[in-house]
Design a protein around this motif. Structure first.
Motif, short mmCIF file in Angstrom:
data_model
loop_
_atom_site.label_atom_id
_atom_site.label_comp_id
_atom_site.label_asym_id
_atom_site.label_seq_id
_atom_site.Cartn_x
_atom_site.Cartn_y
_atom_site.Cartn_z
N TYR A 1 0.83 -1.21 0.00
CA TYR A 1 0.00 0.00 0.00
C TYR A 1 0.86 1.26 0.00
O TYR A 1 0.35 2.35 0.25
CB TYR A 1 -0.94 0.01 1.21
N THR B 1 4.20 3.42 1.62
CA THR B 1 4.48 3.79 3.01
C THR B 1 4.72 5.29 3.04
O THR B 1 4.80 5.94 2.00
CB THR B 1 5.73 3.07 3.57
N LEU C 1 -5.92 0.73 -1.54
CA LEU C 1 -6.51 0.29 -0.28
C LEU C 1 -7.86 -0.38 -0.45
O LEU C 1 -8.23 -1.24 0.35
CB LEU C 1 -6.63 1.47 0.68
N ARG D 1 -7.72 -4.35 -0.38
CA ARG D 1 -7.06 -5.03 0.73
C ARG D 1 -7.44 -6.50 0.82
O ARG D 1 -6.62 -7.34 1.19
CB ARG D 1 -7.39 -4.34 2.06
N GLU E 1 -2.13 -9.21 6.76
CA GLU E 1 -2.58 -8.06 5.98
C GLU E 1 -2.83 -6.86 6.89
O GLU E 1 -2.51 -5.73 6.53
CB GLU E 1 -3.86 -8.41 5.20
N GLU E 2 -3.38 -7.09 8.07
CA GLU E 2 -3.61 -5.98 9.01
C GLU E 2 -2.28 -5.36 9.44
O GLU E 2 -2.20 -4.14 9.62
CB GLU E 2 -4.40 -6.46 10.22
N TYR F 1 -1.18 -3.16 6.53
CA TYR F 1 -1.92 -1.90 6.55
C TYR F 1 -1.39 -0.99 7.65
O TYR F 1 -1.16 0.20 7.43
CB TYR F 1 -3.43 -2.14 6.74
N SER G 1 0.15 2.58 6.99
CA SER G 1 -0.68 3.72 7.42
C SER G 1 0.05 4.69 8.34
O SER G 1 -0.45 5.79 8.60
CB SER G 1 -1.94 3.22 8.12
N ASP H 1 -2.86 7.42 11.75
CA ASP H 1 -3.09 6.73 10.48
C ASP H 1 -3.09 7.79 9.38
O ASP H 1 -3.97 8.65 9.34
CB ASP H 1 -4.42 5.99 10.54
#
Length: 187
Positions: A57, A59, A69, A72, A84-85, A88, A92, A111
């Protein structure tokens, strides 16, 4: 390579990581070195997969996203929900707003995608610190100019984050970022 790792590498190739220039070769080579180093540090499989996929995604320091996004679920289908979390969460991070207090119990994590701020769990902050350390150390190993430019500030940051870093990560920080002859005082 586990099944999920092979599938993640295939997805990375499908989205161009193998041909994308990056310090030390290509983005895919960097991501695989990150995964391998996390494995050497004894990281659990979910963190290793997050390390392999941490740039999906983009950085705060690498703007090019391989997936938007709103897709996802495609990455989660390959590496699992927890990994995956973590991807993210890493992507984020508003570094300017979050780095300084990350080691604090009441850390304020911002975030950059939503603008929201919240205190992440200690486990999440530990994973983030390990992933940040392994990523930056790989860049420092691959690019001497990067190490010269950023090594001292990274050492200060990781010293502040020492309570969050594993012993293996901390040993690597010292090995890569502490100038020879200056090792005294960093235990």
């Amino acid at each position: 390579m586990s099944g999920s790792t092979k599938e993640a590498v295939a997805l990375l190739r499908e989205h161009g990581a193998e041909g994308m220039p990056h310090p030390g070769g290509t983005l895919l080579a960097h991501l695989d070195r990150v995964r391998q180093r996390l494995s050497q540090w004894g990281a659990r499989p979910e963190l290793q997969l997050a390390g392999l996929c941490h740039a999906f995604y983009g950085t705060d320091g690498f703007a090019h996203a391989l997936l938007p996004l709103d897709r996802r679920s495609e990455l989660a289908a390959v590496i699992g929900t927890e990994a995956e979390e973590l991807v993210y969460f890493y992507a984020s991070c508003d570094r300017r707003a979050s780095y300084a207090t990350l080691a604090d119990e009441d850390a304020a994590f911002r975030d950059r995608f939503t603008g929201g701020t919240y205190p992440p769990s200690r486990a999440r902050r530990r994973d983030f610190a390990e992933l940040t350390a392994v990523n930056e150390l790989d860049l420092a190993r691959a690019d001497g100019a990067f190490r010269t430019r950023h090594g001292a500030s990274l050492l200060r940051l990781f010293t502040q984050w020492r309570p969050l870093l594993s012993d293996a990560a901390w040993a690597d920080v010292r090995d890569v970022l502490v100038p020879r002859g200056k090792e005294l005082g960093l235990s």
